[in-house]
Design an enzyme around this catalytic site. Structure first.
Site, PDB file in Angstrom:
ATOM      1  N   ASP A 283       0.871  -1.177   0.000  1.00  0.00           N
ATOM      2  CA  ASP A 283       0.000   0.000   0.000  1.00  0.00           C
ATOM      3  C   ASP A 283       0.910   1.230   0.000  1.00  0.00           C
ATOM      4  O   ASP A 283       2.134   1.129   0.126  1.00  0.00           O
ATOM      5  CB  ASP A 283      -0.957  -0.005   1.198  1.00  0.00           C
ATOM      6  CG  ASP A 283      -2.181   0.883   0.930  1.00  0.00           C
ATOM      7  OD1 ASP A 283      -2.155   1.664  -0.044  1.00  0.00           O
ATOM      8  OD2 ASP A 283      -3.167   0.810   1.685  1.00  0.00           O
TER       9      ASP A 283
HETATM   10  C1  BGC Z   1      -5.032   3.262   0.137  1.00  0.00           C
HETATM   11  C2  BGC Z   1      -5.217   2.223  -0.949  1.00  0.00           C
HETATM   12  C3  BGC Z   1      -5.128   2.885  -2.293  1.00  0.00           C
HETATM   13  C4  BGC Z   1      -3.779   3.580  -2.404  1.00  0.00           C
HETATM   14  C5  BGC Z   1      -3.540   4.229  -3.753  1.00  0.00           C
HETATM   15  C6  BGC Z   1      -3.820   4.133  -0.080  1.00  0.00           C
HETATM   16  O1  BGC Z   1      -3.826   5.214   0.771  1.00  0.00           O
HETATM   17  O2  BGC Z   1      -4.964   2.616   1.378  1.00  0.00           O
HETATM   18  O3  BGC Z   1      -6.444   1.580  -0.784  1.00  0.00           O
HETATM   19  O4  BGC Z   1      -5.320   1.942  -3.305  1.00  0.00           O
HETATM   20  O5  BGC Z   1      -3.730   4.577  -1.411  1.00  0.00           O
HETATM   21  O6  BGC Z   1      -4.292   5.354  -3.939  1.00  0.00           O
END
Ligand code: BGC
Length: 747
Positions: A283
């Site tokens: 993530d």
């Molecule tokens: C989130 C993810 C997301 C990623 C990309 C993160 O802050 O937890 O779910 O896909 O950002 O935007």
């Protein structure tokens, strides 16, 4: 004889097909390997790097330009426009040494340009086929702008409505989450990733992220092994079996080890035990966060831990390109392990056919009639009718005057909900617009009452009250702005913000028939409001076609059929409250509930007959999992089993009769629940094992059938999987409170 010949030729075709697909898979892996053989270590590590784009218009920032050209980028996150995507892809394909195309990642969470209801609303449809179709539309739209990879579906189990990200989840049940997750993976990825309208999907957030203590985002999670296996890992396992292209490791720390540095969950379970063939992306900066957690001492250590755990691509922290090379050169990380990660990433690029078709598909595929019809249908099936006193709904189409009131009645941006990057508010049809279109301008009077959901200035209230006074029916559109839900937007108090409660209270004093449509992504504590309105339709953040979907429901063109994917507590203090809990040794009942004000002063201290409840709120939630009213009534009867005693290899058929005993054609969701009465570890009091959406005319009846195999009865005890002989109860009904029950025995 003829039959044998026929069967032989079918067999031959199947063998040829299997051989062809094996050989094409082999061809693909040969391509991947020959590419890897040509790559320098830097280029390999470059594939493992996902770059975050910050510049929102062309030209491409010179720093990014060079990184892509040098083969230092495997994927880009958030390229802002089709033109930018095209240009970045062009640089990768035409100007980098090996011409490897980029994975263009995007959060396409509940639609791309056509926005569908937020995911918790999609789950409320209990309709995986519909969810699959929504993902197909989203994939087609995204690919038409050059996006080829989505960070969806999210499959975190969420038992805590304070957690702002419950809006992205399928709620509290692992079976429902698993069904919906698989449906959306199939929708995004199609039968074949190389189809021109398919995009790669991501199962996220691996794993346990939804169990954040206190419902506060990013917080610690503590999940015993049995629960991890039986509840939290289940949808992920199903996603792997459905060939999901990627898995995203989470932000959370799980039992002391951050999930983006967790050898046990990623390397051991996901990759080794389940044989996951795609790649793992971290993530956002969760590799870097290993330091913040206090799990890694510096960036080198964080890189090593994340990589060894099994993270193949680093989202946004650049730690992999900064450190992996020296880890290899110092002999800490073997280059074969790097090759394995790169192989996984390149395989997805080949699967997507990006080497041949790196750019956007041709033709405008956005907001097609088919997409908008589907979006409306989804709104209709997702809204949950929670109260309908005196059958105030559906409203008569001949109604003289309707007052439309509330800050969400005409808020095109807000109705789209959280995680919307590509939807545009000008495409949203608001409830106000749709009601005017339906009834005509002269029959609709409107006053927002409050400017936004958070407005505390009461100056608009009088106008709203006057407007309501002049109407035959009051329609309130209340809830939350989209930004009050979602990532890092958790709430300790789940009440309507601003002075919406006051507005409802003032309107209720008028004694007019009043309908509240709740537009939000979270579960609010609605008990205090129930006495003030006649009907409550939980409409979620409905997306682009919210208005037209609501109109069909409010005016009875369709009957509500959404069911709650999450238990509605009576108050925040009951959280966590979920239907599939274990029994205590002191299960509560209405008789045993000691009510706060019934206790005599200086009452004698005793533990005799005490049960598990709250003095003030008892033990029942406000609305149970699976609940949702309709404009008609369904009667369930005649539950039958194909056998009363089954062995481990048998499949049991559970059937019941469902009859529409009301006056309106409608859908209902028949639900199958099971309880394993005695286990080597305590088993939940009820578990969802199947559901079916069924449409019935007034007076019509059908037999609904479910299959149960011993596989459905297995559970993990923290050490291994079991299916234990013994007695089981089985229910069919239309909520988790189903009472139509029978029993069988597993020998
Ligand atoms: C989130 C993810 C997301 C990623 C990309 C993160 O802050 O937890 O779910 O896909 O950002 O935007």
């Amino acid at each position: 004889m003829k039959l044998t010949k026929y069967l032989n030729s079918v067999l031959l075709i199947l063998v040829v097909m299997a051989t062809l697909s094996c050989s094409s898979e082999q061809d693909e892996m040969d391509h991947v390997d020959s590419l890897i053989n040509q790559m320098t270590l830097d280029e390999k590590i470059g594939q493992m790097n996902q770059l975050m784009n910050f510049v929102d218009s062309l030209p491409i920032d010179p720093y990014f330009y060079n990184l892509i050209k040098e083969g230092q980028v495997g994927s880009v996150l958030n390229a802002f426009s089709p033109e930018m995507i095209h240009e970045m892809q062009r640089i990768a394909v035409q100007e980098s040494r090996l011409g490897i195309p980029l994975l263009i990642g995007r959060d396409i969470i509940h639609g791309y340009r056509t926005i569908f209801p937020v995911n918790i609303g999609l789950a409320a449809t209990f309709n995986p086929q519909l969810v699959k179709e929504c993902a197909e539309i989203a994939a087609m739209e995204a690919r038409s702008e050059g996006v080829n990879w989505t960070f969806a579906p999210m499959m975190d189990i969420s038992r805590d409505p304070r957690w702002g990200r419950m809006v992205e989840s399928c709620g509290e049940d692992p079976y429902l989450a698993e069904q919906m997750a698989v449906a959306s993976i199939k929708g995004f990825q199609g039968d074949d990733l190389s189809n021109k309208n398919s995009i790669a999907a991501t199962a996220k957030h691996y794993v346990g992220y939804g169990a954040a203590i206190g419902g506060r985002d990013y917080n610690t999670t503590l999940i015993p092994e049995a629960e991890l296996r039986n509840v939290y890992l289940r949808p992920f396992k199903a996603a792997v079996q459905a060939d999901v292209a990627s898995v995203m490791s989470g932000f959370n720390e799980l039992n002391g080890v951050p999930t983006s540095g967790n050898v046990y969950t990623i390397r051991n379970i996901l990759k080794n035990e389940w044989g996951f063939k795609g790649f793992v992306v971290s993530d956002w900066a969760s590799v870097k966060n290993l330091q913040v957690h206090g799990f890694a001492k510096d960036s080198m250590d964080a890189t090593e831990k994340a990589f060894i755990a099994g993270v193949d691509m680093d989202m946004c922290s650049s730690y992999f390109i900064d450190n992996l090379k020296s880890l290899v050169e110092n002999g800490i990380v073997k280059e074969e392990l790097i090759d394995n990660a790169v192989r996984r990433i390149l395989k997805v690029k080949f699967d997507l056919d990006l080497f041949d078709k790196p750019y956007a598909t041709e033709g405008n595929k956005l907001l097609t009639e088919q997409a908008l019809d589907l979006a409306k249908k989804t709104v209709i099936q997702s809204a949950v009718l929670l109260q309908n006193k005196n059958n105030v709904l559906p409203l008569s189409k001949n109604i003289k005057k309707v007052a439309v009131i509330g800050p969400l009645a005409d808020a095109p941006h807000e109705q789209m909900g959280t995680w919307v990057f590509d939807g545009k508010e000008e495409n949203s049809i608001t409830p106000l617009k749709a009601i005017i279109d339906f009834l005509g301008e002269e029959r609709v009077i409107y006053s927002p009452g409050l400017e936004t959901s958070r407005t505390i200035d009461k100056k608009g209230l009088n106008d709203a009250i006057k407007t309501a006074q002049n109407a035959d029916v009051v329609l309130l559109f209340m809830g939350d702005e989209s930004i009050l839900t979602g990532e890092a937007h958790c709430r300790a108090e789940l009440t309507l913000p601003g002075c919406q409660n006051e507005l409802i209270h003032e309107i209720s004093k008028l004694g007019k028939p009043t309908v509240l449509v709740m537009m939000t992504g979270v579960i609010l504590m609605v008990e205090p409001i129930l006495g003030k309105v006649d009907a409550l339709l939980y409409g979620w953040h409905p997306g682009t076609m919210g208005g037209p979907g609501y109109v069909d429901l409010l005016f009875g063109i369709e009957s509500p059929s959404g069911k709650l994917p999450m238990t509605f507590p009576r108050t925040e203090g009951q959280i966590p409250v979920y239907y599939n809990h274990n029994n205590t040794g002191h299960p509560p009942s209405d008789e045993s509930w000691i009510r706060m004000y019934d206790i005599p002063v200086k009452a004698w201290q005793t533990s005799l007959g005490n049960t598990s409840h709250y003095l003030d709120y008892g033990f029942e939630p406000l609305f149970e999992f699976g609940f949702g009213l309709s404009y008609t009534e369904f009667q369930y009867s005649d539950i039958k089993l194909s056998k009363k005693v089954i062995s481990k290899n048998d499949t049991l058929v559970v059937a019941a009769k469902i009859k529409n005993i009301g006056g309106v054609k409608a859908d209902d969701v028949a639900q199958l629940y099971v309880r394993d009465l005695v286990g080597s570890i305590v088993r939940p009091v009820k578990e969802l094992k199947g559901f079916k959406r069924i449409r019935l005319n007034p007076g019509e009846e059908k037999i609904v059938e479910f299959m149960l195999s011993s596989e459905d009865l297995t559970f993990h005890d923290g050490e291994k999987w079991h299916v234990e002989p013994g007695e089981f109860h089985v229910w069919i009904g239309n909520s988790s409170k189903a009472s139509l029950m029978t029993k069988f025995e597993l020998k």
